[in-house]
Design a protein around this motif. Structure first.
Motif, PDB file in Angstrom:
ATOM      1  N   THR A 147       8.902  27.789 -14.822  1.00  0.00           N
ATOM      2  CA  THR A 147       9.100  27.337 -16.204  1.00  0.00           C
ATOM      3  C   THR A 147      10.561  27.010 -16.450  1.00  0.00           C
ATOM      4  N   ILE A 148      11.440  27.914 -16.003  1.00  0.00           N
ATOM      5  CA  ILE A 148      12.873  27.670 -16.179  1.00  0.00           C
ATOM      6  C   ILE A 148      13.282  26.388 -15.460  1.00  0.00           C
ATOM      7  N   LEU A 149      12.717  26.200 -14.264  1.00  0.00           N
ATOM      8  CA  LEU A 149      13.039  24.988 -13.515  1.00  0.00           C
ATOM      9  C   LEU A 149      12.575  23.749 -14.272  1.00  0.00           C
ATOM     10  N   ALA A 150      11.344  23.828 -14.812  1.00  0.00           N
ATOM     11  CA  ALA A 150      10.811  22.678 -15.551  1.00  0.00           C
ATOM     12  C   ALA A 150      11.697  22.363 -16.752  1.00  0.00           C
ATOM     13  N   VAL A 151      12.098  23.413 -17.472  1.00  0.00           N
ATOM     14  CA  VAL A 151      12.943  23.201 -18.650  1.00  0.00           C
ATOM     15  C   VAL A 151      14.286  22.601 -18.232  1.00  0.00           C
ATOM     16  N   THR A 152      14.839  23.124 -17.131  1.00  0.00           N
ATOM     17  CA  THR A 152      16.113  22.584 -16.648  1.00  0.00           C
ATOM     18  C   THR A 152      15.954  21.109 -16.291  1.00  0.00           C
ATOM     19  N   ALA A 153      14.834  20.787 -15.631  1.00  0.00           N
ATOM     20  CA  ALA A 153      14.602  19.386 -15.264  1.00  0.00           C
ATOM     21  C   ALA A 153      14.550  18.515 -16.506  1.00  0.00           C
ATOM     22  N   VAL A 154      13.845  18.974 -17.531  1.00  0.00           N
ATOM     23  CA  VAL A 154      13.748  18.196 -18.767  1.00  0.00           C
ATOM     24  C   VAL A 154      15.134  18.051 -19.398  1.00  0.00           C
ATOM     25  N   TYR A 155      15.896  19.146 -19.354  1.00  0.00           N
ATOM     26  CA  TYR A 155      17.245  19.094 -19.910  1.00  0.00           C
ATOM     27  C   TYR A 155      18.081  18.039 -19.201  1.00  0.00           C
ATOM     28  N   LEU A 156      18.039  18.069 -17.856  1.00  0.00           N
ATOM     29  CA  LEU A 156      18.836  17.102 -17.095  1.00  0.00           C
ATOM     30  C   LEU A 156      18.391  15.693 -17.411  1.00  0.00           C
TER      31      LEU A 156
END
Lengths: 308, 376, 508
Positions: A147-156
């Motif tokens: 989940t954290i990775l997905a959120v980070t990806a969306v952020y980037l």
């Protein structure tokens, strides 16, 4: 201490993952200027689709594990398409976003019940759960991590790539963006796909992990809870993920208040009241930086040729 | 390469309602077709029996009277709000609050004692007070999201929808707790309200209550007059069409938002109070389980189909109440077919959603010229 | 002589475009060749901007076609136009305020795919800025830049775009002289790379200085194209103004001083004393504005858009709170008393876009009139209202079918007439006008300005006339104030106002 850890793993993880994904999806959709009133209906639809896909594929493939994963992916894909229809429709025609959003909400509720019932009537009521996401610590930890990775990806994507800049430009001023050559419809279509996939994943995991089964009306209002989190996180993915930790905890704990002697109705209503309260408190904070401010064109119909 | 593009340009014309019936028909038919398909997909119902039920509904028009009156009242409530761009999707909750207000007044307030004295005049006063209290509570329930919209700029739609559920919870809390009845055959619900507090049955037309009919007519006339003949109505309409102009001409848009929210909520609450005093007589537990008939949601359709024209509220309420009764009959005839735990409410939701969407899109086609341009 | 070396890169044929009530373009054809600087010259409202917007795909023409790269289109859309290398740069910077410089440039660059990273473009922007000798931070938020800085960002963007045709719509109008020189140099550089530049301007000297060919437009038509070898300022000016040249001369208006009572003590109707106000983006949009307007006087306020004009108008009509300083109307302190109180004391408002600012398009003229009326009971009396609207329709020559006509059905000019009628009738003391002629054709703009002068002379109405057009302000005002960065940087009587001086103050 150990109990607390256990609780984090067993109880909070599914809620956190579900709300964070859906709230991030909603944040992305609203960043491009489309008011996300469809969220609750499409969340309900996601949770039903996930069930029916899961029972269908487990019958076809005669096994649970790949079927649930397939269901997860297909639900995300289906809801992504529906969301892109929603964002596109409210862009190509100068319609009231509110009306189209509400229509999608109702259709989502109804279609969700139909889809779930089809699965249930055809294959019977049975438990569905993502095979890997059992009770083990490892699986919860990796769910948090993904989940954290997905959120980070969306952020980037939103802040470091051109597509993200286009999304924010369209959310601020679609007319201006289209004047410099950004396709407003195209951008909103892509945003709908992205945000819809996230909402779809959230709704699917609600069924496949948090509940592990299906009944009619399942997921109702949980879309709004996610919506409230996205507002509370000022539609900024990392912030959404952060406040989601707090509010997922609240949403999980509040219904248990009746153990403290509160009437059951009060504990049922508590998450709704909390959601309203956070939306109000957070929205009343003024003078936010440009990355946290409300998108300027949010909810306004986009009409290309306009003479004032 | 062939390019297809959609060109939308605004059409400037005098106000016209000529093509409204066509748009209405198209959206309703599509709504019906899609919801039939949904029923068919779920239980494989024959079209013949679907249409037979449809015909039966239309044939028994007297049965439409009761949903018609309540959908008119709630439709008027929502319509007023729509005029001011206050998207009151919370009429359902305000309706429940209206019931609670009336219930409190006739059963638990100091005034309730006078009902037992059998004096008709004082009973009438109590009933009137109950209806007004219901309206006030409805107004309160609507003013809260209105306040957040006006002063904090929180979108009212999620707040209103969540507050519907909070209203259900509140009602259930009272019904299962402080207001729990003693003579309920083991059910969790309140006791029936005393005979003296009930509305007057019209002889020969048992489904009708004088007071409800009078209220519906008065509300319709009142809403029309307020919107078309008063400065307040003018401000509401400007709020809905151009809030910037409202501010720049020296009006405080926030007060107008609060006023419109209160007015809309008052009418919805009034409808709830009339419902309790005229038909339900008691509050059930799990009221959110369809025991309100979801009129507060269905009425969104009534308001939407009559958009920005109060005079169209009546025909639109007729159509929607016919469809609502049809939905109810379908529910009854499906009861044997649907497995336990399946509610036919889903089909109405699909109907509402599709009709709303088609109607919205068709109206764009009316107000704009939409050209499909194909280039090679 | 200009010898076209190849096929035109862009050609429009027989373009006609009509806006409600105005024929903006009437059968216009134009060819642009690779490697030329082509100037499109004309007065405000001659249709040159509309033509450029059609080339850029922003407007859809009613008739005619656009040929680009050998293909013919009925119309373009902005995305398609950019993909054919047609780039439009408007006078007011088309930058998203809440994005950074680099982000704004990135969304316009089609050579960057949608997944390219911000880092790459930041470098490219910084590099090109260095090459051009411009000191600008690619990560600065555009909303916090000044007007001049924003224009520089536009130039930077234009230079970074891989454009075949650049449509520059009055972009140099308000640039300081030294930068303008640098900019012309850059245009020549772009031309030498084989690009085409359409320089839209109303300044004859600018066209003559940089263009290879000049095409002159007047009232929606092309009236002639002149080649470099034939350039002659008088010839071009003659084409530009035609027979209406005299009409546009500054001194066509009735002369006369504001009425001055010999014995009455002079007291300004409007008096702003060191007024500070916060703007949309959070900073101070007004920074100590002091002005006074006497009875029967027209004070023109001129400045480049975005220097506090809108906020000044909003303060004057009570829409924007005053943070510091005082606002007196007829000697009475009305600071932060709100729009209602200020309106009630007789201040009218004619905004640039009435359908946005002060009318509801969906409501009838009657209702729109009732809305502006002060007082009156809670109930509307329809008959007197209808009679009053009929009166206005007649008196101001508004083309409207009936008092029940919806405002949005009217043409742009008639909407403005109605607004002006309503405000002139209800304003007893003062009128605030914010870019009022923006949506009007030249002829009605003139008649409005005349009506204003008449009202101020006859009934002693005080007017604050805020505009971006220096010509217009010079034409209408008794005194001219220049606003720049939220300050009044100079006030001149009409006789003492030198164009050159005012322009300098505007861009200072």
């Amino acid at each position: 201490m150990r109990e607390l850890l256990e609780w984090f793993v067993q109880i909070l993880a599914p809620a956190y993952v579900v709300y964070t994904l859906a709230a991030t999806g909603s944040a992305v959709v609203e960043r491009c200027g489309v008011l996300n009133l469809a969220i609750d209906g499409l969340f309900v639809l996601s949770s039903s689709l996930a069930y029916t896909y899961a029972v269908l594929f487990s019958a076809l493939l005669q096994g649970g594990a790949p079927a649930t994963w397939l269901s997860l992916l297909l639900t995300a894909a289906t809801v992504a398409l529906l969301y892109s229809l929603y964002t596109t429709l409210s862009t190509v025609l100068p319609v009231s976003q509110g009306a189209i959003g509400l229509s999608f909400m109702f259709i989502g509720y109804g279609l969700g019940a139909v889809v779930g019932n089809i699965g249930r009537i055809a294959f019977g009521l049975r438990g569905v759960r993502v095979a890997y996401l059992g009770a083990g610590h490892g699986s919860a930890a990796s769910a948090y991590l993904s989940t954290i990775l997905a959120v980070t990806a969306v952020y980037l994507l939103l802040y470091k790539l051109k597509l993200g800049v286009m999304i924010r430009a369209v959310g601020e001023d679609p007319r201006l963006a289209s004047q410099v050559g950004v396709s407003v419809t195209g951008t909103r279509l892509l945003t709908g796909l992205l945000g819809g996939a996230l909402v779809g994943l959230g709704g699917a995991l609600f069924t496949l992990w948090r509940v592990g089964g299906w009944s009619q009306g399942q997921g109702l209002n949980h879309g709004w809870l996610a919506y409230a989190i996205s507002i509370a996180g000022w539609r900024h993915p990392p912030l959404v993920a952060l406040v989601s930790l707090f509010f997922s905890t609240a949403y999980v704990l509040l219904p248990h208040l009746q153990r403290l002697g509160l009437p059951i109705e009060a504990s049922t209503a508590a998450p709704y009241v909390t959601s309203i309260a956070i939306m109000v408190v957070v929205s009343s904070i003024r003078g936010r930086s440009r990355l946290l401010a409300d998108p300027k064109s949010l909810g306004r119909a986009f009409f290309r040729e306009e003479q004032v | 390469m062939v390019r297809v593009s959609l060109v939308v340009t605004k059409r400037y014309r005098e106000r016209m309602i000529t093509s409204t019936p066509a748009i209405l028909t198209v959206s309703l038919v599509l709504g019906l077709v899609v919801s039939y398909l949904a029923i068919w997909a779920t239980v494989g119902l024959e079209p013949a029996s679907f249409f037979a039920t449809f015909y039966q509904t239309l044939a028994s028009y007297s049965g439409l009277l009761e949903p018609f009156l309540f959908l008119t009242l709630l439709g008027a409530a929502i319509s007023v709000a729509f005029y001011g761009s206050y998207w009151n999707v919370g009429a359902e909750g305000q309706y429940v609050l209206g019931m609670l207000g009336a219930m409190y007044l006739v059963m638990f307030s100091p005034l309730s004692g006078t009902l037992l004295e059998g004096d008709r005049a004082s009973a009438a006063v109590v009933k009137l007070a109950a209806v007004i209290l219901g309206g006030l509570l409805g107004a309160l329930w609507s003013v809260i999201p209105g306040f957040f919209k006006a002063f904090v700029r929180v979108n009212e739609v999620p707040v209103l929808l969540l507050m519907n559920y909070v209203a259900y919870c509140l009602s259930d809390y009272l019904t299962g707790g402080p207001w729990k009845g003693r003579y309920t055959y083991g059910y969790i619900r309140t006791d029936m309200i005393p005979e003296a507090a009930r509305l007057t049955v019209v002889p020969g037309l048992e489904i009708l209550r004088y007071e409800v009919a009078v209220a519906a007519a008065a509300v319709l006339a009142g809403v029309y007059l307020v919107l078309e003949r008063t400065r307040l109505g003018l401000r509401i309409k400007v709020l809905g069409t151009n809030p910037v102009a409202l501010r720049s001409l020296g009006y405080d848009d926030r007060t107008v938002i609060l006023t419109v929210a209160a007015l809309s909520g008052f009418i919805a609450g009034l409808a709830g109070a009339l419902r309790l005093l005229g038909y339900d007589y008691r509050l059930p537990y799990n009221i959110g389980d369809g025991k309100t008939g979801f009129y507060g949601y269905t009425a969104i359709l009534v308001a939407w189909l009559s958009f920005r024209d109060v005079r169209l509220l009546v025909p639109s309420a007729v159509i929607v109440s016919a469809l609502n009764s049809f939905g109810y009959r379908m529910q009854l005839s499906l009861k044997g077919l649907l497995p336990p735990g399946v509610s036919a409410h889903a089909f109405s939701q699909i109907f509402i959603g599709i009709t709303l969407a088609v109607y919205t899109i068709a109206r764009v086609a009316r107000d704009h010229s939409v050209r499909l341009v194909i280039e090679r | 002589m200009f010898f076209p070396s190849s096929q035109p890169v862009l050609r429009v044929v027989g373009i006609t475009k009509r806006f409600p009530g105005v024929l903006a373009l009437d059968d216009v054809s134009l060819e642009l060749y690779p490697g030329e600087i082509h100037s499109l010259l004309g007065e405000n409202g001659s249709g040159k901007s509309t033509l450029a917007k059609i080339m850029a795909g922003i407007y859809v023409p009613d008739r005619g076609s656009i040929e680009v790269s050998g293909r013919s289109f009925r119309f373009l859309d902005p995305v398609k136009a950019v993909s054919y290398g047609i780039v439009y740069i408007p006078q007011s910077p088309s930058l998203v305020e809440r994005l950074t410089v680099a982000e704004n440039i990135l969304i316009a660059l089609r050579s960057y795919g949608i997944l390219s990273s911000m880092g790459r473009v930041k470098e490219a922007v910084a590099r090109r800025a260095r090459e051009m000798g411009i000191g600008i931070d690619p990560e600065a938020e555009v909303g916090k830049l000044s007007y001049t800085q924003k224009q520089i960002v536009e130039l930077l963007k234009a230079s970074l775009l891989d454009a075949k045709v650049l449509l520059l719509d009055e972009v140099t109008t308000y640039l300081p002289r030294p930068l303008r020189e640098a900019f012309y140099g850059y245009l020549r550089l772009l031309r030498s790379e084989g690009r085409t530049i359409l320089l839209i301007t109303h300044k004859v000297f600018e066209a003559i200085e940089v263009a290879d060919r000049i095409t002159v437009m007047r009232s929606g038509r092309i009236v002639g194209t002149v080649e470099r070898s034939e350039f002659d300022a008088d010839l071009v000016r003659g084409l530009m103004f035609g027979s209406s040249a005299s009409l546009n001369h500054v001194d066509y208006l009735p002369e006369g001083e504001p009425p001055r009572g010999p014995t009455v003590e002079r007291r300004p109707v409007i008096l702003l004393d060191d007024v500070w106000a916060v703007g949309e983006t959070g900073g101070h949009a007004l920074r100590g504005v002091s002005v006074e307007v006497n009875p029967g006087e027209i004070l023109g306020v001129v400045g480049i858009s975005g220097n506090g004009q809108r906020e000044l108008a909003e303060v004057l009509v009570g829409l924007r709170p005053v943070e510091r300083g005082r606002y007196y109307l007829d000697g009475i302190d009305v600071t932060n008393k709100g729009a209602k109180a200020i309106r009630a004391s007789g201040v009218g408002f004619v905004p640039e876009a009435p359908l946005y600012y002060s009318l509801s398009g969906d409501l009838s003229l009657m209702e729109n009139l009732a809305l502006a009326e002060q007082g009156g009971g809670p109930v509307l009396s329809l008959r007197p209202l209808a009679a009053r609207v009929r009166e206005l329709i007649e008196k101001y020559g508004i083309a409207a079918a009936s008092p029940r006509t919806q405002a949005k059905v009217l043409s742009g000019g008639n909407v403005m007439r109605f607004t002006i009628a309503r405000e002139l009738e209800s304003a007893k003391k003062a009128l605030v006008a914010l870019n009022p002629t923006r949506s009007l054709d030249e002829r009605f703009a003139l008649s409005f300005v005349k009506a204003l002068r008449r009202s101020s002379r006859l009934s002693g109405l005080s007017v604050v006339y805020i505009s971006e057009s220096l010509d217009e302000v010079l034409r209408v005002s008794d005194r001219v104030a220049v606003i720049n960065s939220g300050r009044i940087v100079g006030v001149y009587s009409r006789e003492a106002a030198e164009r050159e001086t005012l322009e300098k103050l505007m861009v200072m």
